[in-house]
Design an enzyme around this catalytic site. Sequence first.
Site, mmCIF file in Angstrom:
data_model
loop_
_atom_site.group_PDB
_atom_site.id
_atom_site.type_symbol
_atom_site.label_atom_id
_atom_site.label_comp_id
_atom_site.label_asym_id
_atom_site.label_seq_id
_atom_site.Cartn_x
_atom_site.Cartn_y
_atom_site.Cartn_z
ATOM 1 C CD GLU A 1 -19.406 22.427 -18.682
ATOM 2 O OE1 GLU A 1 -19.905 22.096 -19.495
ATOM 3 O OE2 GLU A 1 -18.590 23.541 -18.875
ATOM 4 C CD GLN B 1 -2.921 -2.606 1.877
ATOM 5 O OE1 GLN B 1 -2.127 -2.771 3.099
ATOM 6 N NE2 GLN B 1 -2.456 -3.032 0.826
ATOM 7 C CG ASN C 1 -3.827 -5.250 12.923
ATOM 8 O OD1 ASN C 1 -3.554 -4.941 11.958
ATOM 9 N ND2 ASN C 1 -4.473 -6.227 13.557
ATOM 10 C CE1 TYR D 1 -6.263 -3.622 8.688
ATOM 11 C CE2 TYR D 1 -5.338 -5.891 8.375
ATOM 12 C CZ TYR D 1 -5.422 -4.535 8.097
ATOM 13 O OH TYR D 1 -4.747 -4.175 6.824
ATOM 14 C CE LYS E 1 -4.442 3.053 4.945
ATOM 15 N NZ LYS E 1 -5.380 1.599 4.849
ATOM 16 C CB THR F 1 -41.754 24.779 -8.931
ATOM 17 O OG1 THR F 1 -42.778 25.396 -9.568
ATOM 18 C CG2 THR F 1 -41.671 25.767 -7.589
ATOM 19 C CG HIS F 2 -42.283 21.693 -11.689
ATOM 20 N ND1 HIS F 2 -42.517 20.227 -11.658
ATOM 21 C CD2 HIS F 2 -43.006 22.423 -10.897
ATOM 22 C CE1 HIS F 2 -43.398 20.256 -10.698
ATOM 23 N NE2 HIS F 2 -43.727 21.298 -9.925
ATOM 24 C CB SER G 1 -1.078 -0.007 1.102
ATOM 25 O OG SER G 1 -0.251 -0.143 2.468
HETATM 26 N N1 ARG Z 1 -1.096 -1.403 5.155
HETATM 27 C C1 ARG Z 1 -2.056 -2.005 5.987
HETATM 28 C C2 ARG Z 1 -3.410 -1.261 6.095
HETATM 29 O O1 ARG Z 1 -3.553 -0.298 5.328
HETATM 30 C C3 ARG Z 1 -1.439 -1.814 7.627
HETATM 31 C C4 ARG Z 1 -2.284 -2.738 8.329
HETATM 32 C C5 ARG Z 1 -1.642 -4.212 8.160
HETATM 33 N N2 ARG Z 1 -1.837 -5.074 9.366
HETATM 34 C C6 ARG Z 1 -1.962 -6.306 9.028
HETATM 35 N N3 ARG Z 1 -2.195 -7.315 10.174
HETATM 36 N N4 ARG Z 1 -1.384 -6.784 8.204
HETATM 37 O O2 ARG Z 1 -4.332 -1.687 6.563
#
Ligand code: ARG
Length: 468
Positions: free
Chosen positions: A300, A332, A120, A327, A335, A165-166, A33
């Site tokens: 636009e 991941q 985590n 987790y 993001k 309106t409309h 990542s």
């Molecule tokens: N790059 C991971 C994420 O964005 C970090 C956490 C990784 N944790 C794990 N148990 N592999 O989620």
Amino acid sequence: MTDRPDSNDAANSMWGGRFAAGPDAIMEAINASIGFDRRLYAQDIRGSRAHAAMLAAQGIISDTDAEAIREGLLTVLSEIEAGNFPFRTALEDIHMNVEARLKEIIGEPAGRLHTGRSRNDQVATDFRLWVRDQCDAAIEGLEALIRACLGQAEAGADWVMPGFTHLQTAQPVTWGHHMMAYVEMFGRDLSRFRDARARMNESPLGAAALAGTGYPIDRQATARDLGFDRPMANSLDAVSDRDFALEFLSCASICAVHLSRLSEELVIWSSAQFRFVSMSDKWSTGSSIMPQKRNPDAAELIRAKIGRILGGTVALFTVMKGLPLAYSKDMQEDKEQVFDAADNLLLSLAAMSGMITDLTANRDRLEGAASAGFSTATDLADWLVRELGLPFRDAHHVTGSLVAMAETRGIDLPDLTLEDMRSVHDGITQDVFGVLGVHNSVASRQSYGGTAPDQVRAQIARWKEKLA
Ligand code: ARG
């Protein structure tokens, strides 16, 4: 099989010629990542510095080690900011990239940083800090935009324009009233971001992998250090919910809808057919072939941004749905959606503020259009109710006949003669002409929140006080 240099025969016997790389490289590509989560570097370093200080304060690591770690992290920070940090895909993510570099810089003590925490809680902390910053930026952007709308509203608090309106002419309103409608919408967006920020402002740090830790850590201290109100109360929840990101995306989506609607109005209003407004050159573009064109490109584009922002929102909801605690690597995928939505929302807010600030409303065109389309027909009906005691339904009928008469002759309501009027209802007197003008119409809408200039000015004053 293949002569590509980084291939290996074992891999390609399984996947054929489709992949240039062997299985390890493909695993690395899907797993890493760092390509995007490097944006969390400042939050990651801030979180690690707080964690190291706390570990030393609790006697879990030595003060000397903590000092070396905290200093070394500042060196890493400056390397990243100077653009000479060696990001490595093999190290997966920002957390491991920073820690590995720290080890290169300070040696052995770096290995003590990860005591009593996990990636985590680390990623949950970094991401919360990042999203919190974006809430602050959105709040700032919205305040600027609200000020821009207030400026327009104040300048044209009593300029009449058609209310629709409309998209059909309905009743006259004021330019100020129309601008203030957006102030209300953006004001609610503002309060949504504030609420979301307050709710997300709890620290996941110290939840460790999922169960907490046996080290005598002080979660209150790291929470305080990072500007959180308190530590999150459940370690499983702390590492595995992303509702703060979903809430940010939801706030962003609603705000983007408002921006999109205002953009659409600007596109319509700036057309040759309307000419209600003219956009500043700064926010228009020309055409390479049609010399007369002035295109409202920024409007636009803002109108379109809801597509990707809502897209990211739907994507993350879909990722999170059905994930068991705690987790999972699925998370991941949170993001990029949030990064993209935040970037585009902030850009849209800034562009809209600029466009609104530099916008010239064409007062004469607005007023000319305000009276077209029998916009004061409701005022006529109300007059019949008020002055002649007609039931509203009958008044509606009488007015409808008068509108039909005017329409057939190609004239406006105030252009009918008193005789014309009396041929439909003989109780009508000369006084009726007093309510047929658009200025009288808007001035009469004195109900709270109505379009009368006095009401609009009162709302402007309320907002200015609120923002002060
Ligand atoms: N790059 C991971 C994420 O964005 C970090 C956490 C990784 N944790 C794990 N148990 N592999 O989620």
